[in-house]
Design an enzyme around this catalytic site. Sequence first.
Site, PDB file in Angstrom:
ATOM      1  N   SER A  18       0.989   0.709   5.065  1.00  0.00           N
ATOM      2  CA  SER A  18      -0.093   1.603   4.665  1.00  0.00           C
ATOM      3  C   SER A  18       0.368   3.065   4.612  1.00  0.00           C
ATOM      4  CB  SER A  18      -1.286   1.470   5.622  1.00  0.00           C
ATOM      5  OG  SER A  18      -2.449   2.038   5.067  1.00  0.00           O
TER       6      SER A  18
ATOM      7  N   SER B 281      -7.966   4.100   3.551  1.00  0.00           N
ATOM      8  CA  SER B 281      -6.772   3.460   2.987  1.00  0.00           C
ATOM      9  C   SER B 281      -7.070   2.311   2.048  1.00  0.00           C
ATOM     10  CB  SER B 281      -5.868   2.959   4.120  1.00  0.00           C
ATOM     11  OG  SER B 281      -5.178   4.029   4.721  1.00  0.00           O
TER      12      SER B 281
ATOM     13  N   LYS C 223      -5.860   2.306  -1.483  1.00  0.00           N
ATOM     14  CA  LYS C 223      -4.495   1.913  -1.823  1.00  0.00           C
ATOM     15  C   LYS C 223      -4.466   0.597  -2.602  1.00  0.00           C
ATOM     16  CE  LYS C 223      -2.706   4.490   2.067  1.00  0.00           C
ATOM     17  NZ  LYS C 223      -2.468   4.487   3.516  1.00  0.00           N
TER      18      LYS C 223
END
Length: 394
Positions: free
Chosen positions: A131, A66, A69
């Site tokens: 997230s 993640s 991101k």
Amino acid sequence: MSALVWRRVCRGFVLCCFAALLQLGAPATGPAAAFETSAPTAILVDHGTGRVLYEKSADEEIAPASLAKLMTIIVLFEDLKQGRVQRDDRFTVSEYAWRTGGASSGGSTMFLPLNSDVSVDDLIRGIIVQSGNDATIVVAEGLSGSVEAFAKRMNEEAETIGLTHSHFTNPHGLPDPEQHVSVRDLARLAAHLIREFPEDYPIFAEESFAYNGINQRNRNPLLALGADGLKTGHTSDAGYGLVASAQRDGRRIVLAMSGMDSAAERASEARRLMNFGLQDFEEVVLVTAGETLGTAAVRGGVVDRVDMAAAEDLRMLVPRGSLSDVEREVVENGPFVAPVSEGQRLGWVRFARGDETLRQVPLLSETAVEEAGLFQRIAETLARNLGWGGAQTP
């Protein structure tokens, strides 16, 4: 010493710093060399100076999870800054976004309903705080039409920022053998976000966000310990990773680490690295711009000396409480013949250890010195040649 000496040297004080650290890019010594972490790859950077305080396999290419991101958010923030999109614009949740990143996917999600319209402002928090993988796909499709087109933009932005070991294929960080980053690049992403988007950066410190009746807490374990951002990540191939930033006493640090075996280990090691960066280092002001550090001899002027001031600040980051025999030497490059202009370079202040010059800063005239009148110059010449009023110039 005579007022007309060629060189005036003032040896100063012992500074609390390591001489090795006075050179940019110097290898880690002292506390930095002693610190160790179980994280397979990690980096700690002082944000103000850009100095790397600790690194371990920092350029190794790893799966981002993640943490990818962060690049997605940078592209979105850049479009907002340029006016290509507005915060109240609404994007539609496609079936691909819903299936790939929604509740049934088993990954981090914003729980966006299929075919619903969601504002850009909510999507920002859905990505940063929750997230949500679905939120990143909605943003990618809303800004670029497809995940593939958006990934191209991510890589273009990565090149602009100066990432050297990163390649993106999707906006969420789900596993892809072609996608990779390094912790050094992740730290650069964090620094870019902090520097270029100061009004939006505080969102990373928001502890929770509720959407569609579902409240989710920020996953960053360091927020409760003094950090003010940025992001965690986890997949089976990447392990547990984190990018974080914190500040104390006017200093900010950025850290990135990846590859840990559990969320608990990630929290523990990130806390150790954060505390190391904030507690074990301090900024020392060696000299400030405009600080008067001596005088220079002037011949043929209305005065025979002029004050010299430092041309710029010299601040160094050093291990807290460390000691080294670093001397300050103020060097006058005169005597100078009038007229002397304000801001004229007259010498330098030198920081050295033994015969080795570590850093130096130019010294400039604080005021202008006009040429003396004819009779004053004659009197000065007689005094110098006949030894009246002082020793002769060597």
